[in-house]
Scaffold this motif. Structure first.
Motif, short mmCIF file in Angstrom:
data_model
loop_
_atom_site.label_atom_id
_atom_site.label_comp_id
_atom_site.label_asym_id
_atom_site.label_seq_id
_atom_site.Cartn_x
_atom_site.Cartn_y
_atom_site.Cartn_z
N ARG A 102 -80.65 18.52 28.08
CA ARG A 102 -80.03 19.75 28.58
C ARG A 102 -80.88 20.38 29.69
NH1 ARG A 102 -78.19 22.51 22.81
NH2 ARG A 102 -76.37 21.19 22.50
N CYS A 103 -82.18 20.38 29.52
CA CYS A 103 -83.08 20.94 30.53
C CYS A 103 -83.00 20.15 31.84
CB CYS A 103 -84.53 20.92 30.04
SG CYS A 103 -84.84 21.99 28.63
N ARG A 104 -83.05 18.83 31.73
CA ARG A 104 -82.99 17.98 32.93
C ARG A 104 -81.68 18.18 33.67
NH1 ARG A 104 -85.60 13.87 29.76
NH2 ARG A 104 -83.56 12.99 29.25
N HIS A 124 -83.37 15.94 18.20
CA HIS A 124 -83.26 17.33 18.64
C HIS A 124 -84.10 17.59 19.88
CE1 HIS A 124 -82.19 18.13 14.19
NE2 HIS A 124 -81.11 17.86 14.90
N ARG A 125 -85.31 17.02 19.91
CA ARG A 125 -86.17 17.17 21.09
C ARG A 125 -85.50 16.54 22.30
NH1 ARG A 125 -90.08 15.46 17.42
NH2 ARG A 125 -90.36 13.46 18.44
N ASN A 126 -84.95 15.35 22.11
CA ASN A 126 -84.32 14.63 23.22
C ASN A 126 -83.08 15.37 23.73
OD1 ASN A 126 -86.28 12.70 23.05
ND2 ASN A 126 -85.06 11.29 21.84
N VAL A 132 -90.77 19.46 24.98
CA VAL A 132 -90.28 20.18 23.80
C VAL A 132 -91.24 19.87 22.67
CG1 VAL A 132 -88.37 20.45 22.18
CG2 VAL A 132 -87.88 20.00 24.58
N SER A 133 -91.72 20.90 22.00
CA SER A 133 -92.76 20.77 20.97
C SER A 133 -92.30 19.99 19.74
CB SER A 133 -93.21 22.17 20.55
OG SER A 133 -93.96 22.09 19.37
N LYS A 134 -93.14 19.02 19.36
CA LYS A 134 -92.86 18.24 18.16
C LYS A 134 -93.10 19.10 16.91
CE LYS A 134 -93.98 13.67 16.39
NZ LYS A 134 -94.76 12.46 16.65
N SER A 142 -88.72 28.18 22.76
CA SER A 142 -87.86 28.80 21.76
C SER A 142 -87.96 28.04 20.44
CB SER A 142 -86.42 28.79 22.25
OG SER A 142 -85.56 29.23 21.23
N GLY A 143 -87.85 28.76 19.35
CA GLY A 143 -87.94 28.14 18.04
C GLY A 143 -86.65 27.48 17.59
N GLU A 144 -85.54 27.84 18.22
CA GLU A 144 -84.27 27.22 17.81
C GLU A 144 -83.58 26.55 18.99
OE1 GLU A 144 -83.29 31.61 18.54
OE2 GLU A 144 -84.47 30.69 16.96
#
Length: 137
Positions: free
Chosen positions: A73-75, A66-68, A56-58, A104-106
């Motif tokens: 969710r992806c994992r 938020h990245r975590n 997820v882009s920093k 995605s941006g959001e």
């Protein structure tokens, strides 16, 4: 060691810096919103058929929480939907490394991430079966 379907062991995660570099320099990719999937067929050392990395882009998500959250969710979506894909890899005797880069941006809900993961795995399976068909011609 065989693992249950309810875990996401280290052997299924892409951790090797060498393999990650190889993936992003030599790999092919496609976009399956909200993911860009980069994949590369390679030899894996373990008895596993696939290793995956979630990114997820920093730049888009400044806060680590938020990245975590998105990576969790992806994992989870991958863990619950990978069985059919891994069965396909075993049957076709392929080993693959791939990365799901969240574009995605959001922040998407878990259900839309899960849909994206399912679509990505189906498309990846289709792409791999087409490539293996060309290799046998």
């Amino acid at each position: 060691m065989a693992h249950s379907d309810y875990s996401f062991p280290k052997s299924d995660r892409l951790c090797s810096h060498i393999l990650i570099e190889k993936l992003f320099t030599e790999g092919n990719s496609f976009i399956c919103y909200p993911f860009r999937v980069v994949y590369h067929a390679t030899e894996l050392p373990d008895e596993t058929n696939s290793q995956v990395l979630f990114s997820v882009s920093k730049k888009r998500f400044k806060r680590a929480v938020h990245r975590n959250l998105l990576k969790r969710r992806c994992r989870e979506a991958y863990r619950l939907n990978r069985n059919e894909f891994n069965t396909f890899l075993k049957e076709t005797n392929q080993q693959i490394i791939f990365a799901c880069v969240y574009i995605s941006g959001e922040q998407q809900s878990y259900s839309s991430i899960q849909k994206g993961i399912k679509k990505s795995l189906i498309k990846l399976q289709k792409v791999l079966s087409e490539e293996s068909d060309h290799a046998t011609d």
